[in-house]
Design a protein around this motif. Structure first.
Motif, PDB file in Angstrom:
ATOM      1  N   THR A 173      44.477  30.883  32.051  1.00  0.00           N
ATOM      2  CA  THR A 173      45.405  29.903  32.634  1.00  0.00           C
ATOM      3  C   THR A 173      45.223  29.798  34.144  1.00  0.00           C
ATOM      4  N   SER A 174      44.347  30.624  34.710  1.00  0.00           N
ATOM      5  CA  SER A 174      44.151  30.616  36.165  1.00  0.00           C
ATOM      6  C   SER A 174      43.773  29.251  36.760  1.00  0.00           C
ATOM      7  N   PRO A 175      43.036  28.368  36.031  1.00  0.00           N
ATOM      8  CA  PRO A 175      42.723  27.062  36.630  1.00  0.00           C
ATOM      9  C   PRO A 175      43.956  26.288  37.081  1.00  0.00           C
ATOM     10  N   PRO A 253      37.562  38.001  40.345  1.00  0.00           N
ATOM     11  CA  PRO A 253      36.916  37.304  41.472  1.00  0.00           C
ATOM     12  C   PRO A 253      37.881  36.488  42.328  1.00  0.00           C
ATOM     13  N   PHE A 254      39.026  36.081  41.740  1.00  0.00           N
ATOM     14  CA  PHE A 254      39.909  35.165  42.472  1.00  0.00           C
ATOM     15  C   PHE A 254      41.015  35.865  43.254  1.00  0.00           C
ATOM     16  N   VAL A 255      41.016  37.214  43.254  1.00  0.00           N
ATOM     17  CA  VAL A 255      42.007  37.941  44.067  1.00  0.00           C
ATOM     18  C   VAL A 255      41.316  39.039  44.880  1.00  0.00           C
ATOM     19  N   GLY A 285      46.593  41.530  34.908  1.00  0.00           N
ATOM     20  CA  GLY A 285      45.754  41.523  36.089  1.00  0.00           C
ATOM     21  C   GLY A 285      46.490  40.773  37.178  1.00  0.00           C
ATOM     22  N   CYS A 286      46.275  41.193  38.421  1.00  0.00           N
ATOM     23  CA  CYS A 286      46.991  40.529  39.507  1.00  0.00           C
ATOM     24  C   CYS A 286      46.332  40.864  40.836  1.00  0.00           C
ATOM     25  N   GLY A 287      46.846  40.265  41.888  1.00  0.00           N
ATOM     26  CA  GLY A 287      46.307  40.572  43.206  1.00  0.00           C
ATOM     27  C   GLY A 287      46.718  39.535  44.223  1.00  0.00           C
ATOM     28  N   MET A 288      46.140  39.685  45.439  1.00  0.00           N
ATOM     29  CA  MET A 288      46.412  38.722  46.501  1.00  0.00           C
ATOM     30  C   MET A 288      45.349  37.617  46.403  1.00  0.00           C
TER      31      MET A 288
HETATM   32  N1  DAH Z   1      42.714  35.266  34.334  1.00  0.00           N
HETATM   33  C1  DAH Z   1      42.582  36.692  34.113  1.00  0.00           C
HETATM   34  C2  DAH Z   1      42.095  36.939  32.698  1.00  0.00           C
HETATM   35  O1  DAH Z   1      42.191  36.077  31.879  1.00  0.00           O
HETATM   36  C3  DAH Z   1      43.909  37.389  34.316  1.00  0.00           C
HETATM   37  C4  DAH Z   1      44.283  37.419  35.766  1.00  0.00           C
HETATM   38  C5  DAH Z   1      43.928  38.476  36.535  1.00  0.00           C
HETATM   39  C6  DAH Z   1      45.029  36.373  36.316  1.00  0.00           C
HETATM   40  C7  DAH Z   1      44.264  38.544  37.878  1.00  0.00           C
HETATM   41  C8  DAH Z   1      45.370  36.411  37.668  1.00  0.00           C
HETATM   42  C9  DAH Z   1      44.985  37.516  38.434  1.00  0.00           C
HETATM   43  O2  DAH Z   1      46.063  35.447  38.258  1.00  0.00           O
HETATM   44  O3  DAH Z   1      45.351  37.562  39.752  1.00  0.00           O
HETATM   45  O4  DAH Z   1      41.603  37.999  32.423  1.00  0.00           O
END
Ligand code: DAH
Length: 347
Positions: A173-175, A253-255, A285-288
């Motif tokens: 769902t990140s997009p 890669p996005f955080v 998963g999470c981050g800045m």
């Molecule tokens: N999109 C990642 C996955 O499908 C999960 C995720 C990780 C979303 C870190 C995030 C993030 O927004 O900051 O594995």
């Protein structure tokens, strides 16, 4: 003619009285009142009768018709009553029972938990956004700092929708993060729940179609503390108590920095099936938000000063949460469409 009517009457009423079922009653109606029945014959003969007999014959025929219908109706009711009495006395049938209730649908367990998550985030001022399930490679990967040939593309085995690989079934769902940055003006907070797809082997914990909830907060001075506070708040609301949590370094890669966010297993103290005997559950998963992602999302926006912004993001699996909440041990049940499964989660 009038005698003929009288003898018809006697025959008809006798047959009605002797009838023991609906079929016989229908036969009486047909033989006497039908298009080719005895009464029709009489009516057809009226014009050939001497003038002084016509009126009485017509009236008599009509009266007879009414009487036969009435007798049939009465006999029908009494046959029905005795049939009900017979069934009742034979046991097994109670005509006074109310009919079976109509089958009612309910909300899918995933929908139930998604709504709960949405309401928790709404109470913290988050918007709930949607995004397309068929997504451009640009949003699903490139703008999220995952260029072509990047090894992390392999982790998320992708269903491609065209030969050129520009369209994909979104793998995450990140997009929606990028789509939101293109449209919204910071500061903002949002979640984006939805379906995602991966081309991988299926087993009790892997499905080709599953659900995630993405979270994104962008503003000035957003820090890791805001992230952990928010996720703790979510878990405390969901499990109705304070649960221990921990952050581990994680690569997405996005955080940057990126973390794995774990929560103490709400179901045991010493280890159980849900936590694979570790007492910890990997929650998300999470981050800045990575500066390159902010740059891509706000590209061309004169009204936004990207350098002044920071943000946090997270993404967790909704199916897993549903499984934890309801004690479901095989993810394939969730989208299997089996009513025997779904009916166990009424709401
Ligand atoms: N999109 C990642 C996955 O499908 C999960 C995720 C990780 C979303 C870190 C995030 C993030 O927004 O900051 O594995």
């Amino acid at each position: 003619m009038l005698e003929r009517l009288e003898s018809l009457r006697a025959d008809a009423l006798q047959r009605v009285a002797d009838a023991t079922g609906m079929e016989e009653l229908r036969a009486v109606e047909r033989d006497f009142l039908g298009k080719e029945g005895a009464l029709a014959e009489i009516l057809a003969a009226i014009p050939t009768l001497p003038a002084e007999e016509r009126r009485d014959t017509g009236r008599g025929a009509n009266e007879l018709k009414g009487d036969i219908l009435e007798a049939i109706g009465a006999r029908k009711s009494s046959l029905e009553e005795s049939e009900v009495a017979r069934l009742r006395d034979a046991g097994g049938f109670d005509p006074t029972l109310p009919p079976a209730a109509p089958q009612r649908g309910g909300l899918h367990p995933i929908t139930q938990v998604r709504r709960e998550v949405e309401s928790i985030f709404s109470s913290m001022g988050y918007e709930v956004l949607d995004g397309p399930e068929v997504e451009l490679d640009y949003y699903n990967f490139q703008a999220l700092n995952i260029p072509k040939d990047h090894p992390s593309r392999e982790v998320q085995d992708t269903f491609y929708c065209d030969e050129a690989h520009t369209l994909v079934m979104r793998t995450q769902t990140s997009p929606v993060q990028i789509r939101a940055m293109e449209r919204l003006s910071p500061p903002f907070r949002l979640i984006a729940p939805g379906r995602v797809f991966r081309n991988e082997e299926q087993d009790a914990t892997h499905e080709h179609t599953f659900h995630q909830v993405e979270g994104l907060v962008v503003g000035e001075d957003i820090q890791v503390g805001h992230l952990t506070w928010t996720l703790r708040r979510l878990l405390n609301e969901l499990f109705e108590r304070e649960l221990e949590v921990r952050l581990r370094p994680g690569y997405f890669p996005f955080v940057e920095p990126g973390f794995e966010f774990d929560v103490r297993c709400p179901f045991c103290e010493e280890g159980c099936r849900v936590c694979s005997n570790t007492t910890w559950i990997e929650f998300c998963g999470c981050g800045m938000v990575h500066p390159s992602v902010l740059a891509a999302g706000f590209e061309g926006r004169d009204d936004v000063d990207v350098d002044s912004l920071t943000g946090f993001a997270f993404g967790f699996g909704l199916d897993r949460l549903v499984m934890m909440r309801f004690g479901v041990d095989d993810i394939r049940n969730l989208m299997g469409g089996d009513l025997r499964f779904l009916e166990q989660f009424p709401c």
